[in-house]
Design a protein around this motif. Structure first.
Motif, PDB file in Angstrom:
ATOM      1  N   ALA A  99       0.823  -1.213   0.000  1.00 44.34           N
ATOM      2  CA  ALA A  99       0.000   0.000   0.000  1.00 44.34           C
ATOM      3  C   ALA A  99       0.854   1.258   0.000  1.00 44.34           C
ATOM      4  CB  ALA A  99      -0.929  -0.007   1.211  1.00 44.34           C
TER       5      ALA A  99
ATOM      6  N   ALA B  34      -4.126  -4.989  -0.822  1.00 41.19           N
ATOM      7  CA  ALA B  34      -3.703  -3.597  -0.652  1.00 41.19           C
ATOM      8  C   ALA B  34      -4.549  -2.662  -1.503  1.00 41.19           C
ATOM      9  CB  ALA B  34      -2.223  -3.461  -1.015  1.00 41.19           C
TER      10      ALA B  34
ATOM     11  N   GLY C 237      -8.016  -2.388   0.058  1.00 36.53           N
ATOM     12  CA  GLY C 237      -7.985  -1.633   1.297  1.00 36.53           C
ATOM     13  C   GLY C 237      -7.905  -0.140   1.057  1.00 36.53           C
TER      14      GLY C 237
ATOM     15  N   LEU D   5     -11.572   1.204   2.261  1.00 34.12           N
ATOM     16  CA  LEU D   5     -11.515   1.578   3.676  1.00 34.12           C
ATOM     17  C   LEU D   5     -11.293   3.074   3.824  1.00 34.12           C
ATOM     18  CD1 LEU D   5      -9.434  -1.414   5.100  1.00 34.12           C
ATOM     19  CD2 LEU D   5     -11.880  -1.019   5.338  1.00 34.12           C
TER      20      LEU D   5
ATOM     21  N   SER E 202      -6.863   4.710   7.269  1.00 31.77           N
ATOM     22  CA  SER E 202      -6.724   3.338   7.759  1.00 31.77           C
ATOM     23  C   SER E 202      -5.264   2.909   7.779  1.00 31.77           C
ATOM     24  CB  SER E 202      -7.522   2.375   6.876  1.00 31.77           C
ATOM     25  OG  SER E 202      -8.899   2.678   6.914  1.00 31.77           O
TER      26      SER E 202
ATOM     27  N   PRO F  96      -2.558   0.574   6.806  1.00 32.88           N
ATOM     28  CA  PRO F  96      -2.386  -0.448   5.763  1.00 32.88           C
ATOM     29  C   PRO F  96      -1.914  -1.786   6.309  1.00 32.88           C
ATOM     30  CG  PRO F  96      -1.417   1.635   5.076  1.00 32.88           C
ATOM     31  CD  PRO F  96      -1.763   1.779   6.528  1.00 32.88           C
TER      32      PRO F  96
ATOM     33  N   PHE G 184      -4.916  -4.125   6.931  1.00 35.91           N
ATOM     34  CA  PHE G 184      -5.924  -4.387   5.907  1.00 35.91           C
ATOM     35  C   PHE G 184      -6.385  -5.843   5.923  1.00 35.91           C
ATOM     36  CE2 PHE G 184      -4.736  -0.758   2.742  1.00 35.91           C
ATOM     37  CZ  PHE G 184      -5.315   0.146   3.615  1.00 35.91           C
TER      38      PHE G 184
ATOM     39  N   THR H 295      -9.029  -5.703   8.657  1.00 39.86           N
ATOM     40  CA  THR H 295     -10.125  -4.750   8.570  1.00 39.86           C
ATOM     41  C   THR H 295     -11.016  -4.965   7.345  1.00 39.86           C
ATOM     42  OG1 THR H 295      -8.547  -3.203   7.566  1.00 39.86           O
ATOM     43  CG2 THR H 295      -8.971  -2.973   9.918  1.00 39.86           C
ATOM     44  N   LEU H 296     -10.486  -5.522   6.285  1.00 37.29           N
ATOM     45  CA  LEU H 296     -11.343  -5.792   5.132  1.00 37.29           C
ATOM     46  C   LEU H 296     -12.398  -6.865   5.433  1.00 37.29           C
ATOM     47  CD1 LEU H 296      -8.820  -5.544   2.151  1.00 37.29           C
ATOM     48  CD2 LEU H 296     -10.879  -4.164   2.474  1.00 37.29           C
TER      49      LEU H 296
END
Length: 899
Positions: free
Chosen positions: A64, A301, A304, A308, A312, A314, A317, A320-321
């Motif tokens: 990311a 990446a 995300g 997001l 956020s 990285p 991710f 959180t995804l």
């Protein structure tokens, strides 16, 4: 579902599963039922301890932030394993032969079992492990906070104000307990930790499945397929910088060095290896594992960054995804995958480095300061176990302190690269020692010390602002701009990582080579260099043949009991007596037994400490230089023999090529022979057919008209003359080719022969209505030749030019000149000429060129072949010249006779 208590309960159940797997593995190993525990699959999966939380969480964060640069972390190890035959096979063979217990033990053993070098490697390993262990603690702590909703915006992947250091501390305690229970059951570091390896193999599967599950969810569950996901890349992944530029090359190099030099990787790849053949499987299976685990890094990446919130984290991710999509099951699986990545790394690293600490720092200091009693049986054994367990606690505490002091300011990838750059300093001494016979301990100490110092000053310490203040970073040490940590010697245009690696490796390699070349090796170093560099040529018992040592058996027994304990010592001496034929009352042990005991002790205390302990009881110790010379000579003979084989192989290849060429020439000659016989048969059969046919008519028709009979007789006569001429020409050519035709050379004027030839051809030219021109002529030239043969060549060339000229206004031009010491005659025409593909064949027998098919002029195709042979016998040449216009031009050349 994702409450803190629930997540904690799942994590505890998972840890309990790991405890059970490790326990079962240890029980099977102690019972001798190894089976799948020693399979190449388990071995390869254990190597995946390389894939820590950095590769699980941090690779997505790296993608990311820096685009496709994350791929270099996987590319480096892949290249090393694809070339396993060069380095890894040698490392494993040496470890098996010499009982190596760690990377510090490997390096110190190569350089004369140097205690100082082993201690330096150990200290650097401890320092490098701090950011790496801190990285794992940060990953576990932050991921726990994220998945248990401990933050103002859980989907942002950001913990509240600061990481939960209280939880991090108890995580550290739990890791210490697990490592101590299953990593320090005994002091023999050579003994494989089958239970731990089995647990790590399970964790390898879990983290691979977890990352693949998140990838499948992102690509097909959230993104609608690969095309849709990568369509987001325009506003997703940032530009990755110059592909294969300085940073790409640097990170690839660091990853390749790390897979060999990281203490945990050396532990599972070399020390835990039970069969050298497992490397063959790992050489393709581990790169495949890396490919699979990196397969969905870029899509995760991209998704995300696109789906997001902008702020956020990285690095989170992967968690959180799934949380954002409401897939709590996959989120929990991803958390367990990250937990597996972090715990496996910490456990193996602590086992490896605690062994190094106890063997190469604590134990030597304890012996020097008399912290252990020499007379107590098993005292050293108990002290070693205690020191290793304490070392594990200290290592984890140092990692926790690093995490506590650095906080959450550093990305996971940057923390991992700091450690990679540190352990890369081992590479020159390690690889140089395996392949360069003249490398010595002074060079290794100088290079390793300088490289580590530069690395710490330019990369490690700048992370601690209370150690290197801001004004030093800005203006340099002592206000010297050329000493700025990240712009050393004014090199301020490089990335900080590239800058540090460049200067540290430069200092390391230069000093390693320079000092090694300037200092002589000690006898023990020479012995060890021979055993290591030529490990595949040197027998395993070569050390006992090269060293001459004796020691009282009873003193050795006491020493062994101090380290191994009474029971294990008694079993070792009994087995050695059976293997080597030693009697129970033998007062003095020979070197074979001493070497065997030293290797046994080295498995517990390391090679350097074992040698120091054994040296205290050895009464006589010498190294046979004669044997060393013999081994060196034998190695040189092998290399010379190998070079001779290569030379002979090249000669055979050249001979084979020559044979192919000769065979091609023979085939061509055979084909030419067949063509010659075919042409001769054709040329003879034509007149013979005419003679036979007209003879039969004359015989069978007695009342034939006189006029017709006379004409038939004339034809028979002409064909007989033609046949005679053909046979004479063939015989003449054969004699010329064999050099048997008589040629009487005399001094003559070639212009006379040329003028006679022109006059002889005037009638033929007039009959064919060809203009015969005489151009510029040479004057007063003299050559050594035979007048009739030379005239035969001229007449043949002029006659051919007249007969085969089919142009509308045929013209033949003859001129002569003297040039470069040669008398030359040029016969040219304006006819259709000779095709390029027939120029090589025009002087062969029966070759008449393509113009023969356009005219009815008689000829057997031997004239040019005879002329070429005549000129060869006269010492001259006959060639077909290249012309710009139409027609052909033949050149006759003879050396001008000297007065």
């Amino acid at each position: 579902m994702r409450t803190a208590n629930f997540v904690l309960a799942v994590a505890m159940l998972y840890v309990a599963l790991l405890f059970m797997v490790a326990y079962v593995g240890d029980r099977r190993a102690r019972a001798g039922r190894l089976g799948w525990l020693q399979s190449p699959l388990v071995y390869t999966l254990s190597i995946s301890v390389y894939c820590s939380s950095w590769t699980f969480y941090g690779a997505v964060g790296s993608a990311a932030r820096g685009g496709l640069e994350f791929a270099t972390i996987y590319l480096g190890p892949t290249l090393v394993f694809l070339g396993w035959w060069v380095l890894l096979r040698k490392l494993v063979r040496i470890a098996h032969v010499h009982g190596v217990t760690s990377i510090a033990d490997m390096i110190s053993s190569r350089y004369g079992k140097s205690a100082a070098l082993a201690a330096l490697v150990t200290l650097i390993s401890v320092v490098c492990s701090m950011p790496y262990i801190a990285l794992q603690l940060q990953a576990i702590t932050v991921s726990f906070q994220v998945i248990s909703n401990a933050g103002p915006d859980p989907l942002a992947g950001l913990p509240i104000v600061a990481p939960d250091f209280h939880s991090a501390f108890w995580i550290t305690v739990g890791l210490a307990v697990f490592t101590i229970l299953f990593g320090t059951r005994n002091i023999d570091a050579k003994e494989q930790h089958h239970g731990v390896v089995a647990a790590i193999a399970l964790e390898a599967v879990v983290k691979l499945v977890a990352l693949l599950a998140v990838g499948v969810l992102v690509v097909w569950g959230l993104g609608g397929g690969p095309g849709s996901v990568f369509s987001l890349a325009a506003s997703g992944l940032p530009h990755s910088g110059e592909a294969f530029g300085p940073r790409w090359v640097t990170t690839t190099f660091l990853a390749a060095a790390a897979i060999v030099c990281l203490p945990r990787e050396f532990q599972v790849m070399v020390v835990e290896n039970s069969d050298e053949r497992h490397l063959r499987t790992a050489s393709w299976l581990f790169p495949l594992y890396l490919f699979l685990i990196s397969l969905f890094i870029a899509p995760i990446a991209i998704a995300g960054l696109a789906l997001l919130p902008p702020d956020s984290n990285p690095d989170m991710f992967v968690l959180t995804l799934p949380m954002q999509s409401g897939r709590d099951g996959i989120a929990i699986l991803a958390f367990l995958g990250g937990l597996s990545s972090a715990t496996s790394m910490v456990i193996v690293a602590c086992i490896a480095i605690s062994t190094m600490l106890s063997n190469h720092i604590v134990m030597p200091v304890a012996l020097r300061l008399n912290w252990v009693h020499a007379s107590a049986s098993g005292e050293i054994r108990r002290f070693l176990l205690l020191s290793r367990r304490a070392s594990i606690c200290v290592l984890l505490l140092l990692g926790f302190l690093y995490f506590r002091l650095s906080g959450s300011s550093s990305a996971l990838a940057s923390m991992g690269l700091i450690a990679f750059a540190g352990v890369a300093q081992f590479l020159p001494s390690l690889a140089g020692g395996l392949f360069w016979r003249h490398a010595n301990v002074n060079g290794a100490l100088a290079g390793l010390g300088a490289g580590a110092a530069v690395w710490a000053y330019t990369l490690l310490l700048p992370n601690f602002y209370f150690i290197i203040p801001a004004d030093v970073m800005a203006h340099g040490l002592f206000e010297q701009a050329w000493l700025r940590p990240q712009a050393l010697f004014g090199l301020d245009w490089l990335d900080p990582l590239v800058h540090s690696v460049f200067w540290s490796m430069t200092a390391n390699i230069l000093l390693f080579v320079a000092v090694s070349l300037s200092r002589e090796q000690r006898p023990l170093e020479r012995l060890q260099s021979t055993l290591f560099v030529d490990v595949f040529r040197t027998p395993a018992d070569a050390a006992s043949e090269l060293m001459r040592r004796t020691a009282p058996v009873e003193d050795l027994r006491v020493l062994a009991q101090r380290i191994l304990g009474a029971g294990e010592t008694r079993e070792f001496f009994r087995q050695a007596a059976a293997d080597q034929g030693l009697e129970g009352e033998t007062p003095v042990a020979d070197d074979a037994f001493i070497t065997q005991l030293e290797r046994k002790l080295a498995g517990s205390v390391g090679a350097a400490t074992a040698r120091a302990l054994v040296s205290e009881v050895v009464t006589v110790e010498t190294i046979s230089l004669d044997e060393l010379v013999k081994i060196a000579d034998e190695t040189e003979r092998i290399r010379a023999h190998s070079q001779q084989l290569e030379d002979k192989s090249r000669q055979l290849e050249a001979t084979a090529q020559e044979l192919v060429s000769v065979n091609e020439r023979l085939t061509l000659l055979d084909r030419q022979k067949d063509d010659f016989l075919s042409q001769v048969s054709h040329e003879v059969r034509t007149p013979m057919t005419s003679i036979r046919s007209f003879s039969e008519i004359l015989r069978d028709t007695p009342d034939l008209e006189p006029e017709r009979a006379a004409r038939y007789v004339g034809i028979i006569h002409e064909e007989s003359v033609r046949l005679t001429r053909l046979l004479d020409s063939t015989l003449d050519l054969s004699l010329l080719e064999r050099g048997e035709a008589p040629v009487a050379l005399s001094r003559l004027d070639p212009e006379v022969a040329l003028e006679n030839s022109l006059r002889a051809c005037e009638g033929l030219a007039a009959k064919a209505r060809v203009t015969l021109e005489s151009g510029e002529r040479a004057a007063h030239a003299a050559v050594d030749a035979e007048a009739d043969r030379l005239a035969q060549v001229f007449i043949n060339l002029i006659a051919n030019a007249i007969k085969y000229n089919t142009s509308a206004a045929p013209r033949v031009r003859v001129e002569s000149r003297v040039r470069d010491g040669c008398y030359e005659v040029l016969v040219s025409d304006n006819g259709p000429g000779i095709r390029a593909d027939e120029r090589e064949q025009v002087f062969q027998k029966f070759a008449r060129g393509w113009t023969h098919t356009q005219t009815d002029a008689p000829g057997a195709g031997l004239g040019l072949a005879i002329s070429w042979q005549i000129m060869r016998r006269l010492g001259g040449t006959l060639t077909l010249e290249v012309t710009d216009g139409p027609g052909a031009c033949f050149r006759v050349a003879l050396p001008v006779a000297q007065p």
